[in-house]
Design a protein around this motif. Structure first.
Motif, mmCIF file in Angstrom:
data_model
loop_
_atom_site.group_PDB
_atom_site.id
_atom_site.type_symbol
_atom_site.label_atom_id
_atom_site.label_comp_id
_atom_site.label_asym_id
_atom_site.label_seq_id
_atom_site.Cartn_x
_atom_site.Cartn_y
_atom_site.Cartn_z
ATOM 1 N N GLU A 696 -45.122 -13.073 6.949
ATOM 2 C CA GLU A 696 -43.700 -13.068 7.304
ATOM 3 C C GLU A 696 -43.458 -12.550 8.716
ATOM 4 N N SER A 697 -44.191 -11.523 9.124
ATOM 5 C CA SER A 697 -43.952 -10.963 10.452
ATOM 6 C C SER A 697 -45.211 -10.256 10.936
ATOM 7 N N ARG A 699 -46.171 -6.985 13.562
ATOM 8 C CA ARG A 699 -45.640 -5.845 14.312
ATOM 9 C C ARG A 699 -46.712 -5.386 15.302
ATOM 10 N N ARG A 739 -45.943 -17.604 18.547
ATOM 11 C CA ARG A 739 -44.733 -17.089 19.193
ATOM 12 C C ARG A 739 -45.127 -16.513 20.541
ATOM 13 N N GLU A 750 -41.453 -6.199 16.776
ATOM 14 C CA GLU A 750 -41.633 -6.924 15.515
ATOM 15 C C GLU A 750 -41.310 -8.391 15.741
ATOM 16 N N SER A 752 -40.905 -12.088 14.047
ATOM 17 C CA SER A 752 -40.786 -12.903 12.836
ATOM 18 C C SER A 752 -41.696 -14.121 13.003
#
Length: 785
Positions: A696-697, A699, A739, A750, A752
């Protein structure tokens, strides 16, 4: 302690916040508690009942009365309803103000001892005589006696009384105050004027002007100040004198000075002369944060030899001794020169320190920051050893509450002064705090530091912290409580390693009790959350210091949001307990929305050298919310969201050394880090989750000690298959989700990144060889069984 006159036993009575009445307006019995006085006096006891003030008093002064003390006393009396202040005739109440050895002052003091220490004072309030005596060993002592008296008033201006007290007081340390020595936006002129007035109130006697980003202080030190800047400095010098604060002008030539140059020495003397002409009588030459392994001019190599520790010491001592024995000796009224050594934060004996110890003029004060730039503690033994290393009592430059370094990004540092050992007064020439870029917000820590340096053996951090809150809130009980709750959420004190004060200890204790199921803990946590939710509005309504409200504005706004999220978290848990899926979902949605909004509030651009997301109760509030989310996911039957990368095999393109291997970024320790060799362009770091997971993410945590700029303009990629050899190929490869983060990574950032994958890679985009540093990479996802 040496005292003049008859010694009496005293009971330290300090039970109420500053400015809060100790008793009703009617006459108080002799045993009633005294108002709290800050800094805590060396000795204070009841002398009798409280003394009504009335509207007419007599003031006995003479030519030896300190003008600043007299002005402060008259202003204080008028603030408490006195309309007529006579210097002759009779009045129901007489004030004797002046030297403690003046006959009328000595008589009115009676048996109250007068310390024989610089800046010492004695004060006696006697209702039966209708007299108040304020005697000082010197003019500063007179002024401080009035500052003590100011805190003994009770009641309102229509029914003012003075608590019956006898006080014998003096500072434990000779030098107490601040050094404006931080990087980033310097204080404004008005902020400095406000600070000087505040220092007078808390009996701090030192302000060192040394802002790193004043170009005329450091980079352009040879150049004279423009006329308008010079006029402002002159105003500051006068304002400091009016508060019995020693304005110390610091000039930092080390980045470019040629030590052997007669021209540079003349330029330095000319700059100091201009300050002397303004009224400055105290000077400092900081030689910190410079390289002493190279010379700034070829002539210094000829004069002192090859650069190094010993040669740097010889060059610096030559300059400093010339100033002490030449410039200062020729200028009446000057204080001993101060200096900051290049080796200012350790206890290692070196050739550099040996040169200073053996050849630096004994009068010169040497500053020392403790065992590190930001030391987690300072002990008596450390101070003793530092004094031995430099051959004199060191002058402590304490880097608290300064927030100009990476670990303090997005933080206000509002914890009280702590972890400094009682007894330091016997081994230090004094302490100055290096405050935050936020001047008014710095008052909380500086207030408590002034308390410690005045009376280190009597210092109580919690008592002093409450008094700091009471001063800001004008004694308003609701305001004091709200400020203390706000301070708790900004309690973390970072260093270049592990923080030396924890974050939100009061809130943490309530959260721990809540999860442990302690009786009454749920209602207690609810009440605490309601308080911190309301605290910002209460603070705005009760704090008159507009500078503090301005400094804290973003942190107050973030507090409302985080507290609201925590309240929504408690609502989520209540709904889960009731089995109400709809209510739980709605509360969870509020929680996430408020937390996301809070995470978008940043520190004020341009105010700090290092900026970032505003931190409020981090490590406590956010961890609580994560645990609530996990409970809600479990309630919904979802696999738990967890850090899938913890302890998993990690690799990187190369290792700087075995000490900084890739595994350091999945070890759960934010104070360790991985580092690549720096030899490759587009370096990467990778973790293998061991199996394909629903991610999901991610960090990403930047280093907390330095070098944060090395983790910027990077891609985070997820793939179920091993990555191709190059970044360009990986970004085009099917099945790779990525990303791009152009900005410098935060602590943390963080990202996503909904994807299914087994491998997660952080890849720098730079075409130039560069080290990739990273403290930690956490990959959050769900593994379905």
């Amino acid at each position: 302690m040496q005292l003049l006159g008859r010694t009496v036993s005293f009971l330290l009575a300090a039970t109420l916040p500053l400015g809060v009445p100790a008793a009703p307006a009617q006459a108080a019995p002799a045993a009633a508690a005294l108002p709290q006085v800050s800094p805590a006096p060396q000795q204070i006891q009841r002398s009798g009942p409280d003394l009504p003030v009335g509207n007419r008093v007599r003031l006995v002064v003479d030519e030896r009365t300190d003008p600043a003390a007299r002005a402060l006393l008259e202003r204080t009396l008028r603030e408490h309803g006195v309309r007529h202040i006579d210097t002759a005739g009779r009045a129901p109440l007489t004030f004797h103000l002046g030297p403690a050895d003046r006959p009328d002052v000595a008589a009115a003091l009676g048996s109250t001892p007068v310390p024989s220490r610089a800046e010492g004072s004695a004060l006696t309030v006697l209702a039966r005589r209708g007299s108040v005596a304020l005697g000082g060993v010197d003019p500063a002592g007179q002024y401080y006696a009035v500052q003590t008296l100011r805190q003994l008033f009770t009641g309102d201006r229509h029914r003012a009384r003075i608590a019956g007290a006898a006080v014998s007081d003096f500072p434990a340390m000779a030098l107490r105050g601040t050094i404006e020595g931080f990087y980033g936006s310097p204080w404004t002129h008005q902020e400095r004027l406000d600070q000087l007035a505040f220092y007078g109130q808390v009996k701090a006697n030192t302000y060192i002007y040394a802002p790193k980003d004043d170009p005329y202080h450091r980079d352009r030190w040879r150049e004279p100040y423009p006329a308008d800047r010079l006029a402002q400095l002159g105003e500051l010098v006068k304002a400091a004198a009016a508060q019995h604060v020693r304005f110390t002008y610091a000039l930092s030539p080390g980045t470019s000075i040629c030590y052997s140059s007669a021209g540079d020495r003349a330029a330095l003397a000319a700059k100091l002369q201009a300050m002397y002409d303004l009224g400055v009588r105290a000077f400092s030459i900081p030689l910190d944060d410079i390289s002493y392994t190279r010379w700034n001019c070829a002539a210094d190599r000829t004069a002192y030899g090859e650069p190094g520790r010993r040669a740097a010491g010889v060059a610096q001592v030559g300059l400093l001794n010339d100033l002490q024995r030449g410039f200062l000796a020729a200028h009446p009224g000057t204080h001993p020169l101060q200096m900051v050594p290049t080796e200012y934060g350790d206890l290692t004996d070196t050739e550099y320190k040996q040169v200073l110890r053996s050849t630096l003029d004994p009068a010169v004060l040497v500053m020392w920051t403790g065992t590190d730039v930001v030391p987690p503690s300072i002990t008596v033994d450390q101070a003793r050893r530092a004094s031995e290393l430099f051959g004199r009592k060191v002058f402590a430059w304490d880097n608290y509450p300064v927030n100009d370094f990476g670990q303090a990004a997005g933080r206000l540092l509002l914890a009280p002064y702590d972890h400094r050992e009682p007894g330091l007064s016997g081994h230090l020439a004094g302490i100055v705090a290096n405050p935050m870029n936020q001047a008014a917000a710095s008052k909380v820590a500086v207030f408590t530091m002034a308390d410690f340096s005045w009376h280190d053996h009597g210092y109580d951090r919690d008592r002093s912290w409450r008094a700091a809150a009471a001063q800001l809130a004008g004694g308003n009980p609701a305001g004091v409580r709200a400020l203390l709750d706000f301070f708790d959420l900004n309690h973390l004190a970072p260093t270049f390693g592990r923080p030396w004060q924890p974050q939100a200890p009061a809130l943490q204790a309530r959260v721990d009790a809540f999860w442990a199921g302690a009786p009454g803990a749920a209602s207690a946590l609810r009440g605490h959350v309601r308080r911190i939710t309301a605290a910002p509005s209460v603070i705005r309504a009760t704090v008159a210091d507009l500078g503090f409200l301005d400094d804290a504005a973003n942190w107050l706004a973030a507090t409302e949001l985080w507290a609201g999220a925590m309240g929504a978290g408690l609502d989520t848990l209540d709904a889960i307990g009731a089995g109400d899926r709809r209510a739980a979902a709605a509360a969870r949605e509020r929680l996430d929305a408020l937390a996301a909004k809070a995470n978008r509030i940043r520190s004020v651009p341009g105010e700090n050298r290092v900026e970032g997301v505003v931190r409020i109760g981090d490590g406590v509030l956010d961890v609580f919310l994560d645990r609530v989310r996990a409970r809600h996911d479990e309630f919904l039957g979802l696999p738990p969201l967890r850090n899938l990368s913890a302890g998993r095999p990690a690799t990187q393109i190369s290792d700087y050394s075995a000490d900084y291997a890739a595994g350091k970024s999945v070890d759960g320790d934010l104070f360790s880090f991985s580092t690549t060799s720096g030899a490759e362009p587009r370096p990467w770091w990778q973790v293998d989750l061991g199996a394909v997971a629903d991610i999901e993410s991610v960090r990403v945590h930047n280093r907390v000690d330095c070098c944060a700029e090395r983790l910027a303009d990077y891609h985070v990629l997820v793939s179920a298959q091993p990555f191709p050899d190059t970044l360009a190929e990986a970004l085009r490869a099917p099945g790779v989700t990525s990303r791009h983060e152009p900005a410098q990574a935060g602590r943390p950032t963080e990202i996503s990144l909904p994807a299914r994958g087994r491998y997660v890679r952080v890849w720098l985009a730079t075409d130039q060889p560069r080290e990739l540093n990273m403290a930690e990479a956490e990959v959050f996802g769900r593994v379905r069984r």
